[in-house]
Each structure stands twice: as structure tokens, then as C-alpha cells.
Motif scaffolding. Structure first.
Motif, short mmCIF file in Angstrom:
data_model
loop_
_atom_site.label_atom_id
_atom_site.label_comp_id
_atom_site.label_asym_id
_atom_site.label_seq_id
_atom_site.Cartn_x
_atom_site.Cartn_y
_atom_site.Cartn_z
N UNK A 1 8.81 -3.98 -2.90
CA UNK A 1 7.87 -3.00 -2.63
C UNK A 1 6.31 -3.49 -2.52
N UNK A 2 6.01 -4.45 -3.14
CA UNK A 2 4.74 -5.03 -3.35
C UNK A 2 4.44 -6.07 -2.03
N UNK B 1 1.20 -4.37 4.64
CA UNK B 1 0.45 -5.20 5.52
C UNK B 1 -1.15 -5.17 4.73
N UNK B 2 -1.58 -3.88 4.45
CA UNK B 2 -2.78 -3.87 3.63
C UNK B 2 -2.53 -4.30 2.42
N UNK B 3 -2.94 -5.45 1.98
CA UNK B 3 -2.78 -6.20 0.39
C UNK B 3 -3.45 -5.27 -0.57
N UNK C 1 -1.18 -0.65 -6.16
CA UNK C 1 -0.56 0.44 -6.55
C UNK C 1 0.56 0.95 -6.17
N UNK C 2 1.06 0.37 -4.92
CA UNK C 2 2.56 0.65 -4.41
C UNK C 2 3.44 -0.22 -5.51
N UNK D 1 6.47 1.51 -7.58
CA UNK D 1 7.60 1.12 -7.44
C UNK D 1 8.29 0.53 -8.65
N UNK D 2 7.47 0.03 -9.81
CA UNK D 2 7.93 -0.28 -11.07
C UNK D 2 8.84 0.90 -11.56
#
Length: 212
Positions: free
Chosen positions: A119-120, A124-126, A131-132, A136-137
Motif C-alpha cells: 500500500x505504501x 504516485x504522490x509520495x 497516511x496510506x 493499511x497497517x
């Protein structure tokens, strides 16, 4: 409420969730759209609550209710607020599955790390990646703990996998699938099918144990 009596609620949930797919091609007021979106998993939560006779029963009802809340908040308050509700649902679901663990915790941890890392990597926007990854954790923990729980891998395990796949499509839409129509076609059906399988698998397992 007896399971047979409550079955129409589950069927209504399937109809509401499946029919929401048509919203891609309909024009509705925002409020009606949000209600329709939340009704599928909301009815799953109601069905689970009518069957709850134990802590585990109420935990799955709560996890589903938080998912329905997330569905509505995504439409009314945006991605971040909706994600917080979903994350809370993942925490509740993970607690439920850990209470019913039958396989090693390290397997759950490995799955959680894999989901978080993928997910990390996807957006494309690093600047959005941390936050993602945080969300996702929780998503990965839900999947991992479901996989090591005593609940059926066919229903609960596959349901959790579909939930993860749906969210990965959302993240991929921010990266490698930004120009693809595939995420828009698959995100909702994989998500709702996942929630329905989880609900049916957990509630049915608890009901069978009560009758035994």
C-alpha cells in the motif's frame, strides 16, 4: 431474533449492496447516494446484531457498523474521515479474530507487513504514502488476524482478502492504475462481497456453536 426470522435482513443487505453498483450510471442527490451506499453493510451490521448472543457476536456487529459508517462518511466528509471509521472497524475486527486465534501470530504479522508495504508503494504522490501506510497497517492486521483465526478461510478468510484487494485498487488508482477503468469497476463489488462473506462466516460459525 431467530436466525431464520432474521434471514430477510441479510437478503435485503445483499440486494442493497449489489444494487449500489448501478449508482455508477445514475444521478442521485448526494444524500440519497450516501444512504444507498451505507445501506448494504449497514443492514449486514443490523443482521449481525440481531444474532449477537456473545462478545464475539457484538464485535462483528460493531466492525460492520463501523464499515457502514465509513461508507457514508466517504461520501459526506471525504477520504480521511471515512478512512478513520474504517480503521476503527479494522481494529475491532482484529480484536475479534485474535480472540479466536488458532494459528501463530507471526503469520498475521507477516501478512500485515506485506499489505502495509504494498500500500505504501502504490501511490504516485509520495506525500500520501505515509497516511496510506498507516491505514493499511490496520487493514493488513485485519486480514492477517482473520487468516490465523478459527473462522472459515472460505468465507471469512476470502472475505478479508477481497476487502484488502478492494482497498489496494483504491491505492493503485493513485498510482499505476490512474488511467485504468478497472478500479472503478471492481472496487465496490469486491469490497461488498468481502464484507458479506465476513459477516456470514462469523455469524454462522457463532450460531452453529450455540446450537451444538
Amino acid at each position: 431474533m431467530e436466525r431464520r426470522t432474521a434471514l430477510p435482513i441479510f437478503l435485503a443487505a445483499l440486494i442493497a449492496g449489489a444494487s449500489y453498483y448501478a449508482s455508477h450510471w445514475t444521478s442521485l442527490p448526494p444524500a440519497a447516494h450516501a444512504v444507498w451506499k451505507g445501506s448494504g453493510v449497514g443492514l449486514l451490521a443490523l443482521w449481525a446484531a440481531t444474532q449477537a448472543r456473545s462478545t464475539d457476536g457484538w464485535l462483528i456487529a460493531a466492525a460492520l457498523a463501523l464499515g457502514a459508517t465509513g461508507d457514508v462518511l466517504l461520501e459526506t466528509h471525504g477520504l480521511t474521515v471515512g478512512a478513520i471509521a474504517f480503521l476503527a472497524g479494522h481494529v475491532v475486527a482484529s480484536f475479534l479474530y485474535l480472540r479466536n486465534r488458532e494459528k501463530p501470530r507471526w503469520q498475521a504479522g507477516l501478512i500485515a507487513v506485506a499489505v502495509t508495504a504494498l500500500s505504501w508503494w502504490l501511490p504516485a504522490d509520495r506525500s500520501a504514502a505515509p497516511g496510506i501506510a498507516l491505514y493499511a497497517a490496520g487493514l493488513g492486521a485485519m486480514f492477517g488476524t482473520a487468516a490465523v483465526s478459527r473462522f472459515s478461510p472460505f468465507t471469512v478468510g476470502n472475505g478479508a482478502a477481497l476487502f484488502v484487494f478492494s482497498d489496494l485498487l483504491i491505492f493503485a488508482r493513485l498510482g499505476p492504475l490512474a488511467t485504468s477503468e478497472l478500479p472503478g469497476l471492481l472496487i465496490w463489488p469486491t469490497y461488498f462481497a468481502g464484507q458479506a462473506l465476513i459477516a456470514w462466516g462469523v455469524v454462522s460459525a457463532l450460531a452453529r456453536e450455540r446450537r451444538a
